[in-house]
Design an enzyme around this catalytic site. Structure first.
Site, short mmCIF file in Angstrom:
data_model
loop_
_atom_site.label_atom_id
_atom_site.label_comp_id
_atom_site.label_asym_id
_atom_site.label_seq_id
_atom_site.Cartn_x
_atom_site.Cartn_y
_atom_site.Cartn_z
N HIS A 18 63.32 4.74 84.19
CA HIS A 18 62.76 5.69 84.56
C HIS A 18 61.38 6.19 84.03
CE1 HIS A 18 63.89 6.42 80.23
NE2 HIS A 18 65.00 6.12 80.61
N HIS A 21 60.56 5.30 80.46
CA HIS A 21 59.95 3.81 80.45
C HIS A 21 58.38 3.68 80.87
CE1 HIS A 21 64.50 2.89 80.94
NE2 HIS A 21 64.14 2.65 79.88
N CYS A 126 76.96 1.70 68.18
CA CYS A 126 76.68 2.63 69.45
C CYS A 126 76.23 1.50 70.29
CB CYS A 126 75.81 3.71 69.25
SG CYS A 126 75.51 4.21 70.77
N CYS A 129 73.08 2.19 72.07
CA CYS A 129 71.83 2.18 71.10
C CYS A 129 71.70 0.58 70.87
CB CYS A 129 71.89 2.84 69.90
SG CYS A 129 71.77 4.75 70.09
N CYS A 144 77.48 9.61 68.74
CA CYS A 144 75.80 9.18 68.54
C CYS A 144 75.04 10.25 69.03
CB CYS A 144 75.72 8.03 69.41
SG CYS A 144 73.87 7.56 69.79
N HIS A 147 72.80 9.39 72.34
CA HIS A 147 73.59 9.08 73.64
C HIS A 147 74.93 10.21 73.76
CE1 HIS A 147 71.55 5.18 73.30
NE2 HIS A 147 71.17 5.55 74.62
N LYS A 296 66.46 14.21 76.07
CA LYS A 296 65.83 13.02 76.20
C LYS A 296 66.30 12.39 77.39
CE LYS A 296 65.27 8.19 74.60
NZ LYS A 296 65.96 7.12 74.72
N LYS A 299 69.54 6.90 80.97
CA LYS A 299 70.44 6.73 81.94
C LYS A 299 71.63 7.36 81.41
CE LYS A 299 73.05 3.24 84.26
NZ LYS A 299 73.37 1.75 84.21
N1 MSP Z 1 65.43 -2.94 74.17
C1 MSP Z 1 65.16 -2.02 73.27
C2 MSP Z 1 63.69 -2.24 72.72
C3 MSP Z 1 63.46 -3.43 72.00
S1 MSP Z 1 61.66 -3.85 71.58
C4 MSP Z 1 61.83 -5.10 70.64
C5 MSP Z 1 65.35 -0.79 73.77
N2 MSP Z 1 65.05 -0.48 75.12
S2 MSP Z 1 65.06 0.76 76.00
O1 MSP Z 1 65.12 0.35 77.38
O2 MSP Z 1 66.05 1.74 75.63
O3 MSP Z 1 63.73 1.56 75.96
C6 MSP Z 1 63.16 2.04 74.90
C7 MSP Z 1 61.86 2.54 74.91
O4 MSP Z 1 61.79 3.23 76.25
C8 MSP Z 1 61.48 3.57 73.92
O5 MSP Z 1 61.01 3.28 72.71
C9 MSP Z 1 60.40 4.11 74.86
O6 MSP Z 1 59.13 3.30 74.71
C10 MSP Z 1 60.75 4.15 76.29
N3 MSP Z 1 61.44 5.41 76.51
C11 MSP Z 1 62.85 5.39 76.96
N4 MSP Z 1 63.04 6.95 77.17
C12 MSP Z 1 62.28 7.47 76.87
C13 MSP Z 1 61.82 9.00 77.15
N5 MSP Z 1 62.79 9.71 77.60
N6 MSP Z 1 60.53 9.33 76.54
C14 MSP Z 1 59.57 8.49 76.27
N7 MSP Z 1 60.06 7.14 76.17
C15 MSP Z 1 61.15 6.89 76.29
O7 MSP Z 1 65.38 0.33 72.98
#
Ligand code: MSP
Length: 628
Positions: A18, A21, A126, A129, A144, A147, A296, A299
């Protein structure tokens, strides 16, 4: 030559990609591309985190193997990054043998340092998370905070890491290196967390199967998914198998991530590295969240916006530009379509796009398709334009070094604005009426092209596609990729070259008139409403109805056994999307035959002109639960 190693987090493959990311990944790409322009030896890493309990469950719910599930979502991330012009040098998958071996080697190094012991873990977890929570970190009823779902109580015998042993070293590190964790607010958060005391952490999960096996104990379960995931930053550059590349790039110059995973990167990762006796990354930057209506984007919360659809609608460069220009990188930013359209129209269509269009149209009128030769010494406002252009790079650098992308773009836009103003002030269209001024007209338009060439270099980290199109239109086809900051020499633009095909690079986005929302029917009483028996129903199976591509025949259970309904959703959902989903059923609708199939009810959906979304429930409730 300096090296520059930048990483994004590796994204969970139980999630769909999304704009959150895409936000981090675009920012990392800007850093990588900027450093390549500086001539640095860049390694840019992104990838996917494919293990853990959440994934195990998501795959089981879909009736797929874990690997199949990961393969699907990984492919979606990879194709999204291609579409978003992401220039990563490597894409790590934690299910690769290379990564698994390196993650095990890392665990063993921490074990060999005497920092691992076995103990019982009992507490909250969680699953979305993939993290352990203390009771006081959860909201009421053990929800949590990220989430907004209940955490689960788990009790298992796991391996623990002596995090507490590193408390003082970590504190000293962060206190003495103000740049280690940025921005400042995040650094303070981490400092206060460390000062309030660090407890040892579980680093394996005995009840989870989908992961990297604990190397020191065949019955020890798998590595806690975060330890597995964090080690990607070294496994990708050869921790397990390529010491030369490891030495070339490690330590990382910057780990980019959002604030939700700061603790893992700012506390656990450095402590693990200390234990394994490896150098520490130079900087951890925890940026803010993209939010939608203040929440935030995720999904699990259910408010995702697909960056791929945005890019299809408005173009990749527009999406990248908006992310980097609209928000202050360290803080949260709320996404809205209105602000998106406004930003693109004003900065890209009006300012930059217009400068290109006007300049090239004037050249066409006066010099055919050829970039004119500059004649004479600088006069009028020439020097101001040249000075503005030459000062951009030194002004840009401090902003990029601080990841202040919006400020960096604002500096670049000083040149866009100055060049547009230069064109207005110099008014070559007026001079062109006097044939004796032709040389001056040539000089003015050449200067505008030169400003555009400078701009093509400055904007290329942010909008590589637009940069390339500017270069092509001003007649430098083929040289786009070769340009670096070393090419920022005023007058280097060759004259006499033929312009490329001239087309608007940022067409204005027409704003749709808001539909007037009228109440669709007259008022009803609560008793009228009560006549409708709405129930939670589980979709047991689904298949296409023969002879039409619009209908699906669904077997659903609303608490009183299976029944068939026909739903006009086939253009928006495949049968596999629906099986296992809990929908809302109008349970007392008079049965009717649709295409020969008797439909015993109707599901509820939001129906737009081009899209449709089936109503569901955001917590698991038994089939048959009344909806009112
Ligand atoms: N898999 C772990 C990360 C492991 S790194 C060794 C994880 N994955 S995640 O798919 O949840 O991605 C988290 C990251 O995605 C956040 O730290 C950020 O970089 C990005 N984001 C996910 N949602 C976000 C927003 N709504 N806004 C900004 N960045 C976001 O955590």
């Amino acid at each position: 030559m300096s090296k520059f190693y930048v990483t994004t987090p590796i994204y969970y493959t139980n999630d769909v990609p999304h704009i959150g990311h895409a936000y981090t990944t675009v920012a990392a790409d800007v850093m990588a591309r900027y450093h390549r322009l500086c001539g640095d030896d860049v390694f840019f890493l992104t990838g996917v985190d494919e293990h853990g309990q959440k994934l195990e469950r998501a795959a089981a719910e879909k009736g797929m193997s874990e690997q199949e599930y990961c393969d699907n979502i990984s492919a979606r991330f990879m194709s999204l990054w291609e579409k978003m012009d992401i220039s990563n040098d490597y894409f790590i998958r934690t299910t690769s043998e290379r990564h698994k071996a390196a993650a095990q080697k890392f665990f063993r190094a921490v074990y060999d340092a005497g920092d691992v012991y076995k103990a019982y873990y009992e507490g909250w977890y969680c699953v979305p998370c993939e993290r352990f929570y203390k009771e006081n970190e959860l909201l009421d009823e053990n929800i949590c905070p990220i989430h907004e779902r209940p955490a689960e109580w788990i009790k298992e015998e796991n391996y623990f890491f002596r995090l507490s042993k590193y408390q003082d070293r970590l504190l000293k590190l962060i206190e003495e290196n103000p740049d280690f964790i940025q921005p400042e607010s995040r650094r303070n958060e981490v400092l206060s967390m460390i000062r309030s005391g660090l407890e040892d952490r579980s680093i394996s999960r005995s009840s989870v199967k989908w992961g990297v096996p604990v190397p020191i104990d065949p019955d020890g379960g798998v590595l806690y998914v975060w330890v597995d995931a964090l080690s990607n930053y070294i496994s990708s550059i050869g921790y397990g198998d390529d010491p030369d590349t490891l030495a070339r790039y490690w330590p990382a110059d910057i780990h980019l991530l959002a604030k939700d995973i700061l603790v893992f990167h700012g506390i656990i990762w450095p402590a693990l590295l200390m234990s394994a006796n490896l150098p520490l990354p130079k900087q951890i930057f925890g940026h803010g969240w993209l939010t939608k209506d203040g929440k935030k984007i995720s999904k699990t919360i259910g408010n995702v916006i697909d960056p791929s659809e945005l890019a299809d609608e408005f173009g990749t460069d527009a999406v990248r530009y908006f992310f980097m220009r609209e928000f202050t990188f360290g803080s949260d930013g709320d996404f809205s379509r209105e602000s998106f359209i406004h930003r693109i129209n004003s900065d890209l269509a009006n300012d930059l796009g217009n400068l290109l269009n006007r300049t090239l149209a004037l050249i066409k009128q006066n010099f055919g398709d050829t970039i004119p030769q500059p004649e004479g010494e600088p006069e009028g406002h020439d020097q101001e334009l040249i000075d503005t252009a030459l000062k951009i790079l030194p002004r840009l650098k401090p902003h990029i070094d601080k990841l202040a992308f919006s400020d960096a773009l604002d500096v670049i836009w000083d040149l866009v604005r100055r060049a547009n103003k230069y064109l207005d002030e110099s008014a070559p269209w007026r001079l062109a009426k006097d044939p004796s001024k032709k040389d001056r007209v040539a000089a003015i338009l050449y200067n505008c092209v030169e400003a555009l060439r400078f701009l093509s270099i400055f904007v290329s980290p942010f909008m590589p596609g637009a940069s390339k199109r500017i270069v092509e239109q001003i007649g430098l086809d083929g040289q786009a990729a070769a340009q670096t900051f070393a090419d920022l020499e005023w007058g280097k633009m060759p004259s006499g070259v033929a312009m490329g095909k001239v087309e608007p690079i940022f067409p204005r986005i027409e704003v749709e008139k808001k539909q007037e929302v009228k109440p669709s029917t007259s008022e009803i009483t609560i008793d009228d409403f009560k006549k409708v028996d709405l129930r939670v129903a589980e979709v047991l199976s689904a298949e296409a109805v023969e002879g039409t591509d619009k209908l699906l025949s669904l077997t659903v259970d609303a608490g009183s056994g299976p029944r068939t309904i026909v739903a006009g959703v086939a253009e928006y959902y495949s049968p596999e999307d629906l099986v296992g989903k809990k929908v809302i059923l109008v349970a007392n609708l008079k049965p009717a035959k649709v295409r020969g199939v008797e439909s015993q009810g109707m599901l509820l959906a939001a129906v737009g002109k081009k899209d449709l979304s089936i109503l569901s429930i955001d917590k698991d409730m038994p089939s048959g639960t009344k909806v009112r």
